[in-house]
Design an enzyme around this catalytic site. Sequence first.
Site, PDB file in Angstrom:
ATOM      1  N   SER A   1       8.459  -1.017  -8.015  1.00  0.00           N
ATOM      2  CA  SER A   1       7.231  -1.807  -8.175  1.00  0.00           C
ATOM      3  C   SER A   1       6.866  -2.091  -9.627  1.00  0.00           C
ATOM      4  O   SER A   1       5.999  -2.932  -9.887  1.00  0.00           O
ATOM      5  CB  SER A   1       6.058  -1.108  -7.484  1.00  0.00           C
TER       6      SER A   1
ATOM      7  N   LYS B   1       7.037  -5.626 -10.608  1.00  0.00           N
ATOM      8  CA  LYS B   1       5.991  -6.552 -10.166  1.00  0.00           C
ATOM      9  C   LYS B   1       5.132  -7.054 -11.325  1.00  0.00           C
ATOM     10  O   LYS B   1       4.609  -8.175 -11.273  1.00  0.00           O
ATOM     11  CB  LYS B   1       5.096  -5.880  -9.121  1.00  0.00           C
TER      12      LYS B   1
ATOM     13  N   TYR C   1      13.161 -10.381  -3.966  1.00  0.00           N
ATOM     14  CA  TYR C   1      12.267  -9.219  -4.074  1.00  0.00           C
ATOM     15  C   TYR C   1      13.056  -7.913  -4.095  1.00  0.00           C
ATOM     16  O   TYR C   1      12.840  -7.046  -4.965  1.00  0.00           O
ATOM     17  CB  TYR C   1      11.273  -9.240  -2.918  1.00  0.00           C
TER      18      TYR C   1
ATOM     19  N   TYR D   1      -1.234   2.099  -7.374  1.00  0.00           N
ATOM     20  CA  TYR D   1      -1.512   2.031  -5.945  1.00  0.00           C
ATOM     21  C   TYR D   1      -2.977   2.396  -5.679  1.00  0.00           C
ATOM     22  O   TYR D   1      -3.852   2.062  -6.471  1.00  0.00           O
ATOM     23  CB  TYR D   1      -0.535   2.911  -5.152  1.00  0.00           C
TER      24      TYR D   1
ATOM     25  N   VAL E   1       8.250   3.673  -6.801  1.00  0.00           N
ATOM     26  CA  VAL E   1       8.570   4.798  -5.928  1.00  0.00           C
ATOM     27  C   VAL E   1       9.881   5.484  -6.285  1.00  0.00           C
ATOM     28  O   VAL E   1      10.233   6.494  -5.677  1.00  0.00           O
ATOM     29  CB  VAL E   1       8.578   4.377  -4.433  1.00  0.00           C
TER      30      VAL E   1
END
Length: 313
Positions: free
Chosen positions: A69, A72, A197, A249, A267
């Site tokens: 992530s 992102k 992705y 998160y 993660v």
Amino acid sequence: MPSYEIGTIRERLANWVEASRPYAASGCVASYIPELAKSPHHALGISLLHASGESATAGDCGNRFTMQSISKVFTLILALMDNGEEEVFRKVGMEPTGDNFNSMLKLELVRPGIPFNPMINAGAITISSLIRGSSPEEVYRRILDFLRVLAGNQRLSCDEEVYRSESETGNLNRSIAYFLKQNGVLSGNVEDVLDVYFRHCSIQADCSDLARMALVLACGGLDPQTGTRLIPRRYVQIAKTFMTTCGMYNASGEFAIQVGLPAKSGVSGGILALVPGQYGIGVFGPALNDKGNSQAGVHLLEVISRELDWSMF
């Protein structure tokens, strides 16, 4: 926010790492992506890069891991550079969710059904569909090239085993993507968007790579070595705001209180963080807490921020 000599940090960094390492014992490596389950449970490393070019490292900072992530942040920036704010935020919101990063609950419950922000999976999948390219391969290549420039490392590449593992087991992400397609949020072929992705989440880096990327953000989008503008300042502001409000998160509020720095976790156990105008930081600690953030890595950043008085708040 005080500035400390890098030598002072070097003298203390190894002790901080070893004091935080035992916290990994109460975490778990991510197992829902089978390849990530192979990560070394007790690993912990950190790299700090100052705007002057001086650095400090300690622990298992040479371990390579997939960005997950963390990527992102940079796909958001690339989508903004391709489309501008109005188009991007027509498809993705600007608010925290309070839900797990892979939840699709609010897509159905809260109108108009767009993802709440670009840092959750639904938002990042949508962002992946907004990056320009004539094929999934071209879109991925543009993302990879962008990250290579920011990291100052042309050897960054996709971990093919993690990519296959994510692609083969990513059924929840497929559900999210097809739901977005059904609602008219996602444009393009769903499987092509998912391929992009999964690939950008599977790009490998180490702590030094993350620290260099973070330093570009800490310097407002400027290359810290040449002063060349790599990212428009406005888009850096947007990215750092999302990192602060959504980057950890649904533990982002707690992280803001305890650490007080813009950060983004993944993660695989990576954390990218920055001290505005001063430092880029890369952390690796694959044992995760129940929010999906590095257990020992978060503790390490809490210690460093407290000891050096780095909180922005």
